[in-house]
Design a protein around this motif. Structure first.
Motif, PDB file in Angstrom:
ATOM      1  N   VAL A 167       1.008  -1.224  -0.041  1.00 29.51           N
ATOM      2  CA  VAL A 167      -0.018   0.013   0.025  1.00 29.51           C
ATOM      3  C   VAL A 167       0.852   1.202   0.097  1.00 29.51           C
ATOM      4  O   VAL A 167       1.931   1.365   0.757  1.00 29.51           O
ATOM      5  N   PRO A 168       0.638   2.133  -0.871  1.00 33.25           N
ATOM      6  CA  PRO A 168       1.558   3.368  -0.927  1.00 33.25           C
ATOM      7  C   PRO A 168       1.457   4.171   0.393  1.00 33.25           C
ATOM      8  O   PRO A 168       0.546   4.231   1.210  1.00 33.25           O
ATOM      9  N   LEU A 169       2.791   4.552   0.819  1.00 40.39           N
ATOM     10  CA  LEU A 169       2.697   5.273   2.202  1.00 40.39           C
ATOM     11  C   LEU A 169       1.841   6.509   2.295  1.00 40.39           C
ATOM     12  O   LEU A 169       1.205   6.617   3.345  1.00 40.39           O
ATOM     13  N   SER A 170       1.535   7.169   1.023  1.00 37.62           N
ATOM     14  CA  SER A 170       0.546   8.287   1.176  1.00 37.62           C
ATOM     15  C   SER A 170      -0.620   7.734   1.548  1.00 37.62           C
ATOM     16  O   SER A 170      -1.543   8.583   2.235  1.00 37.62           O
ATOM     17  N   GLU A 171      -1.017   6.668   1.053  1.00 40.04           N
ATOM     18  CA  GLU A 171      -2.505   6.100   1.463  1.00 40.04           C
ATOM     19  C   GLU A 171      -2.258   5.275   2.865  1.00 40.04           C
ATOM     20  O   GLU A 171      -3.323   5.371   3.615  1.00 40.04           O
ATOM     21  N   LEU A 172      -1.015   4.759   3.108  1.00 42.67           N
ATOM     22  CA  LEU A 172      -1.318   3.974   4.556  1.00 42.67           C
ATOM     23  C   LEU A 172      -1.396   5.084   5.564  1.00 42.67           C
ATOM     24  O   LEU A 172      -2.112   4.758   6.702  1.00 42.67           O
ATOM     25  N   GLY A 173      -0.649   6.095   5.463  1.00 48.75           N
ATOM     26  CA  GLY A 173      -0.585   7.309   6.409  1.00 48.75           C
ATOM     27  C   GLY A 173       0.152   7.008   7.693  1.00 48.75           C
ATOM     28  O   GLY A 173      -0.118   7.562   8.750  1.00 48.75           O
ATOM     29  N   ARG A 174       1.112   5.967   7.594  1.00 53.37           N
ATOM     30  CA  ARG A 174       1.892   5.723   8.906  1.00 53.37           C
ATOM     31  C   ARG A 174       3.122   5.037   8.383  1.00 53.37           C
ATOM     32  O   ARG A 174       3.143   4.394   7.137  1.00 53.37           O
ATOM     33  N   PRO A 175       4.155   4.971   9.441  1.00 57.54           N
ATOM     34  CA  PRO A 175       5.237   4.090   8.784  1.00 57.54           C
ATOM     35  C   PRO A 175       4.682   2.498   8.802  1.00 57.54           C
ATOM     36  O   PRO A 175       3.871   1.912   9.455  1.00 57.54           O
ATOM     37  N   ARG A 176       5.711   1.875   8.136  1.00 59.99           N
ATOM     38  CA  ARG A 176       5.745   0.298   7.931  1.00 59.99           C
ATOM     39  C   ARG A 176       6.183  -0.343   9.211  1.00 59.99           C
ATOM     40  O   ARG A 176       7.424  -0.006   9.584  1.00 59.99           O
ATOM     41  N   VAL A 177       5.498  -1.169   9.831  1.00 56.88           N
ATOM     42  CA  VAL A 177       5.929  -1.707  11.067  1.00 56.88           C
ATOM     43  C   VAL A 177       6.593  -3.037  11.015  1.00 56.88           C
ATOM     44  O   VAL A 177       5.928  -3.885  10.203  1.00 56.88           O
ATOM     45  N   ASP A 178       7.728  -3.231  11.424  1.00 63.39           N
ATOM     46  CA  ASP A 178       8.635  -4.301  11.561  1.00 63.39           C
ATOM     47  C   ASP A 178       7.839  -5.508  12.213  1.00 63.39           C
ATOM     48  O   ASP A 178       7.030  -5.193  13.325  1.00 63.39           O
ATOM     49  N   VAL A 179       7.752  -6.839  12.109  1.00 64.22           N
ATOM     50  CA  VAL A 179       7.388  -7.750  12.705  1.00 64.22           C
ATOM     51  C   VAL A 179       8.189  -8.939  12.938  1.00 64.22           C
ATOM     52  O   VAL A 179       9.143  -9.099  12.237  1.00 64.22           O
ATOM     53  N   VAL A 180       7.996  -9.580  14.170  1.00 63.77           N
ATOM     54  CA  VAL A 180       8.808 -11.132  14.157  1.00 63.77           C
ATOM     55  C   VAL A 180       7.373 -11.937  14.689  1.00 63.77           C
ATOM     56  O   VAL A 180       6.974 -11.695  15.364  1.00 63.77           O
ATOM     57  N   VAL A 181       7.413 -12.871  13.467  1.00 65.59           N
ATOM     58  CA  VAL A 181       6.308 -13.778  13.417  1.00 65.59           C
ATOM     59  C   VAL A 181       6.823 -15.033  14.075  1.00 65.59           C
ATOM     60  O   VAL A 181       7.630 -15.714  13.390  1.00 65.59           O
ATOM     61  N   ASN A 182       6.054 -15.359  15.091  1.00 67.23           N
ATOM     62  CA  ASN A 182       6.308 -16.815  15.655  1.00 67.23           C
ATOM     63  C   ASN A 182       4.987 -17.783  15.259  1.00 67.23           C
ATOM     64  O   ASN A 182       4.200 -17.532  15.947  1.00 67.23           O
ATOM     65  N   CYS A 183       5.433 -18.728  14.585  1.00 64.89           N
ATOM     66  CA  CYS A 183       4.234 -19.413  14.096  1.00 64.89           C
ATOM     67  C   CYS A 183       4.055 -20.760  14.886  1.00 64.89           C
ATOM     68  O   CYS A 183       5.381 -21.401  15.144  1.00 64.89           O
ATOM     69  N   SER A 184       3.059 -21.040  15.304  1.00 65.27           N
ATOM     70  CA  SER A 184       2.832 -22.335  16.182  1.00 65.27           C
ATOM     71  C   SER A 184       3.216 -23.557  15.059  1.00 65.27           C
ATOM     72  O   SER A 184       3.264 -23.327  13.735  1.00 65.27           O
ATOM     73  N   GLY A 185       3.966 -24.704  15.658  1.00 60.40           N
ATOM     74  CA  GLY A 185       3.951 -25.838  14.858  1.00 60.40           C
ATOM     75  C   GLY A 185       2.792 -26.367  14.181  1.00 60.40           C
ATOM     76  O   GLY A 185       2.926 -26.667  12.916  1.00 60.40           O
ATOM     77  N   VAL A 186       1.759 -26.077  14.502  1.00 57.59           N
ATOM     78  CA  VAL A 186       0.243 -26.509  13.981  1.00 57.59           C
ATOM     79  C   VAL A 186       0.257 -25.555  12.833  1.00 57.59           C
ATOM     80  O   VAL A 186      -0.315 -25.943  11.551  1.00 57.59           O
ATOM     81  N   PHE A 187       0.324 -24.203  12.944  1.00 56.17           N
ATOM     82  CA  PHE A 187       0.104 -23.284  11.746  1.00 56.17           C
ATOM     83  C   PHE A 187       1.395 -23.505  10.745  1.00 56.17           C
ATOM     84  O   PHE A 187       0.733 -23.664   9.387  1.00 56.17           O
ATOM     85  N   ARG A 188       2.582 -23.955  11.174  1.00 58.16           N
ATOM     86  CA  ARG A 188       3.351 -24.175  10.031  1.00 58.16           C
ATOM     87  C   ARG A 188       2.788 -25.485   9.420  1.00 58.16           C
ATOM     88  O   ARG A 188       3.180 -25.557   8.185  1.00 58.16           O
ATOM     89  N   ASP A 189       2.586 -26.418   9.833  1.00 57.74           N
ATOM     90  CA  ASP A 189       1.867 -27.757   9.100  1.00 57.74           C
ATOM     91  C   ASP A 189       0.716 -27.429   8.407  1.00 57.74           C
ATOM     92  O   ASP A 189       0.734 -27.921   7.066  1.00 57.74           O
ATOM     93  N   LEU A 190      -0.177 -26.569   8.878  1.00 60.41           N
ATOM     94  CA  LEU A 190      -1.281 -26.299   7.817  1.00 60.41           C
ATOM     95  C   LEU A 190      -1.180 -25.199   6.942  1.00 60.41           C
ATOM     96  O   LEU A 190      -1.893 -25.224   5.882  1.00 60.41           O
ATOM     97  N   PHE A 191      -0.378 -24.210   7.493  1.00 60.47           N
ATOM     98  CA  PHE A 191      -0.286 -23.021   6.552  1.00 60.47           C
ATOM     99  C   PHE A 191       0.960 -22.631   6.025  1.00 60.47           C
ATOM    100  O   PHE A 191       1.335 -21.516   5.972  1.00 60.47           O
ATOM    101  N   ILE A 192       1.630 -23.684   5.406  1.00 59.51           N
ATOM    102  CA  ILE A 192       3.049 -23.417   5.031  1.00 59.51           C
ATOM    103  C   ILE A 192       3.259 -22.396   3.721  1.00 59.51           C
ATOM    104  O   ILE A 192       4.007 -21.651   3.586  1.00 59.51           O
ATOM    105  N   ASN A 193       1.890 -22.430   3.106  1.00 61.36           N
ATOM    106  CA  ASN A 193       1.961 -21.566   2.121  1.00 61.36           C
ATOM    107  C   ASN A 193       1.597 -20.030   2.443  1.00 61.36           C
ATOM    108  O   ASN A 193       2.162 -19.272   1.897  1.00 61.36           O
ATOM    109  N   GLN A 194       1.030 -19.815   3.389  1.00 63.13           N
ATOM    110  CA  GLN A 194       0.936 -18.566   4.141  1.00 63.13           C
ATOM    111  C   GLN A 194       2.176 -18.267   4.784  1.00 63.13           C
ATOM    112  O   GLN A 194       2.474 -17.011   4.836  1.00 63.13           O
ATOM    113  N   MET A 195       3.026 -19.083   5.320  1.00 58.52           N
ATOM    114  CA  MET A 195       4.353 -18.667   5.579  1.00 58.52           C
ATOM    115  C   MET A 195       4.967 -17.937   4.483  1.00 58.52           C
ATOM    116  O   MET A 195       5.983 -17.157   4.589  1.00 58.52           O
TER     117      MET A 195
END
Length: 1429
Positions: free
Chosen positions: A1117-1145
């Motif tokens: 999303v363009p920054l002008s539309e977002l209207g705020r900084p992009r926030v960094d993330v550290v994502v800890n996926c559960s082992g079950v999420f990893r198994d089910l949603f590797i495409n989303q990872m």
């Protein structure tokens, strides 16, 4: 054996005798110049040369007996064919690359055929093809070789690519170079968005130059590339005037893209009438091309190439290249490798089968056990059928008759009814069905019709198994993968068939990386066939002779925890189920008269009372017997030493705990075994099962001889044992442990993610059970007194007593510890009337929040439907949510609109403590409950049971003015509420009510045990998704490529905005630079990806669905539309999420890296800012430094912090933090997705060290922070503080979307709310204690989990422990109840209080501590049988 040899010979394969290792090799491959049959053959594959001693495989992929590894000698460097893009040709160059980090290491060189003639008079036509699967490779290659040998006018240069190979940059450059001088391009089944875009770009660049482009069923943007003279599909899906478009869009019920493509062939005459003459000829050739392609044989493909080359290659247009018309095969029919022809009538097939001279009398018998097989037509017509032959031969060798069917359009709903049922009686001819296609029953990779599939399978009424051929990986790739099956194949061929009710995703065939031919994985086929036969036999065996093994769990390992399961009264449920089975004819001899008697038998002491010996020992297994019956026992010695070990052992034998009643055994599953070992808990990867665990499952299968297993409740350890995530091999422990036994598993309806893990890794038919209906928490003690004072204030505030009442309210609020949540003035402070109203409004708002909090009361008993009062509680919650997709408004919304208000505004003002709207919110809640109570009472009998829902309500809907809910509303100030909207809502609630009180939990179990089909249904929150009801369904998750949905994205934006707003308010207006989040599998299934969408929105990107609605890409999303900084993330996926949603990872990792590479100012893009800093520190590229998506190592689950806390096996918080870092620092890399989860601890620590806040989600009322240990196990709050350079205390937030009024609270606020509404709430703990033994354990578990939060976050107030001590210890009567009901759990409760104090989490008086120490000693002595006088 004659028939086996004949069939094997017909499939051009060599089969070793059964006495030898059962390995099948492609004989055609053995003629390869790269194979040296006289000695150690060299096979070039995956950039490595491998030596196979004493055998003659065609390539490295010929390790056909899955994980009977023949690859012990891998040369670290070798010579392989590698393409040099700069030179535009292939060369033999040295290479030491063993992996490109992708899921497949295969390269297109094995599919490259040079023209056969160097005669300049022969025209050379270059054909490049891209296909999803490799089954066309052999027949297409043979067709080209035939032409090149015999044709004097034209020769072909052929090169083929598997779609997945185009992920590799070298391969893609090679593809573009091949396209640069190609004449003809052919594509088929190109349905992977990111790869489809690559194909489109490369082909489109050459489109004008190419002589012909033929694309068969693929994504619309690729189909539009079609070009045959004047015929093209450039307007496909864009111009509705296109005749091709019209044909493709005319889909009947359940039609799919592939079926519609076949309609083009079938409706050719009508189609040509609509086209000009020249276009008609080109269109005719396209349709004939499709016929040739679907025909698939080498002769068909030979004529196909001749036709296209002769018509469209300029140098050949004047030449007369003869070709034959397509040889057609049946679109739908029955095929058997020994049969002289295909059959389109099941009677004819059975007549042939009954006269087979190669089959014995048992196999020819009409009474033979019969299994239906579903095959893919393209494999049969192309001759790529050796894997099907192997399954058929294995089945027949075991005495099973098979009916193998096929369909060209990938719609098997009609064929299964046509060929698997007797044409006359309509009764099923088969006792089970095994699909060998991997696809959903109706539809291929593009579209599916699950309702149609379910209808067909329900009508057939037998177990439905869906086995898998490897599609995107060679056998070698799969064997070497820790992830197992390719994520796209998991999405297409595991997740989608589960929506049909498919079971047991066992991989049965591999792919030769050189020839592209399928081959049998013999050990996997043995497992598949044995398990399918066991399911089929359930249809034949009588109930009285069937043996059922019920498994209960004991977690954490303690005698007071036997029978652990989420919100389930386990022993009462088992007793209820066994009583039903006994009445139904099962042999349950000796079943006690009561559930208490059952407990006494199994744990050898009624309700775990004093002086009890160990659990009841059902069997002692000698070490010799164990080793003889457990072939994988040697593999366990690396972790556990020689058997018997010290777990489930008396030092000489392995002990099986449990009790047998006739043909039913109730056993206690051993635990992981390492819960109390601090060193093992620190291991990054989980240990193997111990000998006692293996012995238990050996006993069930091979000594007790169970016909079926029943795992009872959520959840055990079997499905979480090490092994591949999906698509296991025979050395994966869940596969080894479960053996051949059909597995039925009662699983909580609200936990579809872990149920799906059980389904895929322990081959379970997961049957859902209801969690207790959620009720309002209510008020008690000082909180109730506060509510009464506030009522007095509202009526007396203007009489002069207002100030006095406010002071009393402030004093009482502080006594209730509400000053931690509401800022309160000192007592006696001078306050204006408005200030008093504001304070009272905020206190009242908090009281309302506590009172209206939803909580499940008590424990569910299988087979007991909710009472009317419980149904009311559920419907009130269902009615509180707007459902815009269904055109249904919530009742609060309807009532608010009737007085000109917006419900969102009321919620917002109430949250802010505006007294008027707090009162209005309370009034709306009361009217909603009254209206729904009146509604349900119309169907309630004198016993409080809901009966005859539609008979009773039908008349009310016919005369809406007399509806009782209308009458309730008319008596209030909401009398103007819309009748139409209320009618729509209550009609919907009527349907929900019917499902809420339905009772299918026991009947579905009976169906499974009788070898019937169990209808599938979604798991999740029944409040959000009432389709979860009724329970008793075979739980499935969802299509992983369908999330996040548009609605989930909208909800995520709201939550993220509130999160950032709260963080800024508490940090001087500054945005957080990094937020550490947790992603859970169940949450994302229930909410269709809300927390996944939250991560995307923090990054400032949005998902973009492809033409088929699948979410596989994002855009910033363009920054002008977002209207705020992009926030960094550290994502800890559960082992079950990893198994089910590797495409989303994969999606998330690509999103983070996309943002890190945007050219934006550091102060507006914190991802880029941190990635650049970390890149410089680590000396790696920015893209690698932007690694942010973490989880466990493949096959491992959790941080083990919960195990350490529950078993008191930890010394310091630093030890817990080290567990987290060791076990959760495995990263997913979208640039090398086939590498699996790779440890990247340094990046993980650096990223966590920038976090300003931690964040988790609560998505349903049944499970909150202290209900389960998962939440604190994944909490890094204290860890982040220790990693920050400034040691700043980080904020921690919880998003609560359990109601329509979504909240973002601090972790401390949420823990307080949890304590007040559950652990300290008489309504909750009395509800639990009604279940006796299990109820005490539930109370103890809440206190232990509370201490877990102290350990990981430090956000538990001292008063929580103090109040808990007052409630359960200081109260002598309560103390006695707990002690007598479950002394083991009570001992653990006392121990936890002492531990909380010892670790510095609870400060209390020495008097309290002395009492606890004395109490602990007394309980310990009583349990051990010591009587102190």
């Amino acid at each position: 054996m004659a028939s086996v040899q004949a069939v094997v010979a017909s499939s051009s394969s060599i089969c070793y005798p059964a006495s030898q290792q059962r390995v099948r090799f492609s004989s055609s491959a053995c003629s390869s110049s790269s194979a040296n049959c006289g000695g150690n053959p060299l096979a070039a594959s995956s950039g490595a040369v491998r030596i196979y001693e004493g055998l003659c495989p065609s390539s490295v992929a010929e390790r056909l007996s899955s994980l009977n590894p023949l690859d012990n000698n891998i040369l670290k460097a070798g010579r392989c064919l590698r393409y040099q893009p700069s030179r535009g040709k292939r060369q033999l160059v040295p290479s030491a690359i063993l992996s490109n980090g992708l899921f497949t290491q295969t390269r297109p060189d094995s599919r490259r055929i040079a023209p056969g003639s160097h005669n300049q008079e022969v025209t050379v036509v270059k054909v490049v093809y891209v296909v999803l699967e490799a089954q066309y490779q052999s027949s297409l290659s043979e067709a080209v070789r035939n032409i090149n040998r015999s044709n004097k006018l034209v020769n072909f240069e052929l090169v083929g690519y598997l779609l997945e190979e185009l992920r590799d940059s070298d391969n893609y450059e090679m593809f573009k170079a091949d396209m640069a001088d190609a004449n003809i391009f052919i594509g088929s089944l190109i349905f992977v968005e990111e790869l489809a875009q690559k194909v489109k770009a490369a082909v489109e660049a050459e489109k004008d130059r190419l002589d012909a482009i033929l694309v068969f069923p693929s994504m619309p943007e690729v189909m539009r590339l079609n070009k045959l003279g004047t015929f093209d599909m450039s307007q496909l899906g864009q111009s509705k005037k296109s005749s091709i478009f019209k044909v493709l869009k005319k889909s009947g019920k359940g039609a799919n893209f592939e079926e519609n493509m076949l309609k083009i062939v079938r409706t050719l005459p009508k189609l040509l009438k609509l086209l000009p003459l020249d276009r008609a000829q080109d269109a005719r050739r396209y349709v004939m091309s499709l016929q040739f392609w679907l025909g698939g044989s080498s002769s068909n493909l030979e004529n196909f190439l001749k036709m296209i080359a002769g018509a469209y290659v300029p140098a050949l247009k004047s030449a007369d290249i003869p070709f034959d018309d397509p040889v057609s095969f049946l679109d739908v029919g029955i095929w058997h490798p020994m049969a002289p022809r295909m059959f389109d009538d099941v009677g004819e097939y059975l007549n042939w089968h009954g006269t087979r001279k190669d089959a014995d009398e048992k196999l020819r018998s009409p009474d033979a056990l019969t299994i239906g097989l579903i095959c893919q037509r393209s494999h049969i017509v192309t001759g790529d059928d050796s894997h099907y032959v192997a399954v058929i031969m294995e089945m027949e060798a075991k005495g099973v008759r098979v009916i193998p069917i096929f369909s060209g359009g990938l719609d098997y709903s009609s064929p299964v009814q046509r060929f698997f049922c007797d044409p006359g009686t309509k009764q099923p001819l088969v006792q089970a069905v095994v699909s060998l296609t991997g696809f959903a029953l109706v539809g291929g990779p593009a579209s599916q019709d699950h309702p149609r599939a379910i209808s067909a399978l329900r009508s057939l009424g037998v177990p439905y198994l869906v086995a898998l051929p490897l599609v995107f990986q060679s056998t070698d790739d799969w064997l070497g993968s820790t992830l197992g099956l390719h994520p796209i194949q998991v999405a297409l061929q595991v997740a989608l068939p589960e929506l049909d009710g498919g079971l047991e995703p066992i991989i049965f065939s591999g792919r030769d990386s050189r020839t592209g031919k399928s081959h049998a994985l013999q050990k996997r086929i043995e497992q598949l066939c044995t398990r399918a036969i066991k399911w089929a036999e359930l249809k034949r065996k009588t109930k009285a002779e069937k043996k059922l093994a019920i498994t209960v769990f004991s977690f954490p390992p303690d005698k007071g925890n036997v029978g652990t399961a989420a919100y389930l009264d386990v022993f009462a449920s088992i007793f209820s189920v066994l009583r039903e089975l006994k009445n139904d004819g099962f042999n349950v001899e000796g079943l006690p008269e009561t559930a208490d008697g059952l407990i006494e038998d199994v744990i050898h002491d009624k309700e775990a009372k004093f002086n009890s010996p160990d659990l009841n020992i059902a069997y002692k297994m000698s070490v010799r017997e164990y080793e003889r019956l457990t072939p994988y026992s040697k593999a366990l010695e690396e972790n556990w030493g020689k058997p018997p070990g010290n777990l489930n052992s008396d030092g000489q034998n392995l002990l099986i705990y449990g009790k047998q009643y006739g043909n039913v055994f109730i056993g206690v599953q051993p635990t992981f075994g390492y819960e109390g070992d601090p060193m093992r808990l620190l291991f990054a990867k989980s240990a193997s099962p111990h000998h006692g665990f293996a012995a238990y499952y050996t006993f069930l299968e091979k000594i007790f001889g169970a016909d079926a297993l029943l795992h009872f409740g959520t959840h055990g350890s079997l499905e979480f044992m090490p092994g591949k995530q999906v698509g296991m091999s025979d050395i994966c422990y869940p596969d080894s442990l479960i053996g051949s036994s059909p597995n039925v598993y009662y699983y909580a309806a609200n936990n579809p993610s872990e149920a799906t893990v059980a389904k895929r890794r322990s081959y379970a038919n997961t049957i859902s059970y209801l969690t207790p209906p959620a009720e309002n928490a209510g008020l008690y003690k000082g909180l109730k007194q506060l509510s009464e004072m506030i009522s007095s204030y509202q009526s007396l505030k203007d009489t002069g007593r207002g100030e006095q009442i406010v002071n009393s309210i402030i004093s009482t609020a502080k006594q209730c510890n509400l000053d931690k949540d509401v800022e309160l003035p000192e007592e006696g402070a001078e306050l204006s009337a408005d200030e008093r109203d504001t304070i009272i409004g905020k206190v009242y708002g908090k009281i309302m929040e506590i009172e209206s909090r939803l909580l499940p009361c008590g424990l569910h008993v299988i087979g007991e439907p909710p009472t009317a009062m419980e149904a009311i509680a559920t419907l009130v919650n269902i009615a509180a949510l707007d459902r815009p997709d269904d055109g249904i408004y919530s009742l609060p919304t309807i009532l608010a609109e009737s007085i000109g208000r917006n419900m969102e505004d009321i919620y917002r003002n109430s949250n802010n403590g505006i007294l008027e709207d707090v009162e209005l919110s309370r009034e709306i809640t009361d009217v909603c409950r009254a209206a729904i109570t009146a509604f349900v009472e119309e169907t309630t009998n004198s016993k409080g049971q809901v009966v005859n829902v539609f008979d009773q309500l039908g008349a009310l809907f016919a005369i809406p003015k007399k509806a009782p809910w209308v009458a309730v509303v008319q008596r209030t100030r909401f009398a103007a509420a819309s009748r139409d909207k209320m009618r729509s809502l209550f009609e919907f609630l009527g349907e929900c009510l019917k499902q809420v009180v339905a009772n299918n939990e026991v009947s579905s179990l009976k169906d499974a045990l009788e070898g019937k089909y169990v209808e599938p249904g979604p798991g999740g929150d029944p409040i959000r998704n009432p389709k979860v009801l009724p329970t008793g369904k075979n739980i499935h998750a969802l299509d992983p490529q369908s999330i996040p949905t548009v609605a989930a994205m909208q909800c995520a934006k709201t939550v993220v905005d509130r999160l950032l707003e709260r963080q800024r308010a508490e940090n001087g207006g500054a945005y957080p630079e990094t937020i550490a989040l947790v992603l859970w599998g169940t949450d994302n299934i229930k909410t269709y990806g809300e927390s996944l969408a939250q991560v995307l929105w923090l990054l400032g990107v949005e998902p973009k669905p492809d033409a088929l609605g699948r979410v596989n890409k994002v855009e910033p999303v363009p920054l002008s539309e977002l209207g705020r900084p992009r926030v960094d993330v550290v994502v800890n996926c559960s082992g079950v999420f990893r198994d089910l949603f590797i495409n989303q990872m994969n999606l998330l990792d690509r999103a983070v890296k996309l943002v890190a590479e945007l050219d934006e100012p550091a102060e507006m893009n914190f991802v880029r800012k941190h990635a650049i800093e970390q890149s410089q520190k680590l000396g790696v590229p920015v893209r690698e430094a932007a690694t942010r998506i973490f989880s466990n190592a493949s096959g491992s689950y959790s941080a083990n912090i919960s195990l350490a806390v529950e078993n008191s096996s930890w010394e310091s918080e630093q030890q817990l933090q080290e567990m987290y870092l060791k076990r959760k620092s495995f990263a997913f890399d979208s640039d090398a997705p086939g590498s699996g989860m790779k440890e990247k601890r340094e990046v993980f620590e650096l990223a966590l060290g920038t976090a300003d806040a931690t964040f988790q989600n609560l998505d349903s009322s049944e499970i909150s922070l202290t209900d389960v240990s998962h939440y604190f196990d994944s909490d890094p709050t204290k860890l982040v503080q220790s990693l920050r350079k400034d040691s700043k205390k980080v904020s921690s937030y919880i998003a609560d979307t359990t109601t329509a009024n979504a909240q973002v609270r601090t972790l401390a606020e949420t823990v307080r709310l949890d304590a007040r509404t559950k652990m300290l709430n008489p309504k909750w703990y009395e509800g639990m204690l009604r279940s006796g033994y299990e109820g005490v354990r539930e109370i103890e578990k809440r206190l232990t989990n509370t201490m877990g939060w102290s350990a990981t976050s430090g956000q538990v107030d001292n008063w929580v422990y103090e109040e808990a001590n007052s409630t359960f210890i200081a109260d002598e009567a309560m103390q006695k109840r707990l002690l007598e009901t479950n002394p083991n759990s009570f001992r653990k409760l006392v121990q936890t209080f002492l531990e909380a104090n010892g670790r510095g989490y609870w400060e209390t008086s020495e008097e309290n501590l002395d009492k606890l120490r004395q109490l602990y000693a007394e309980v310990e002595d009583k349990i051990e049988g010591i009587d102190r006088m």
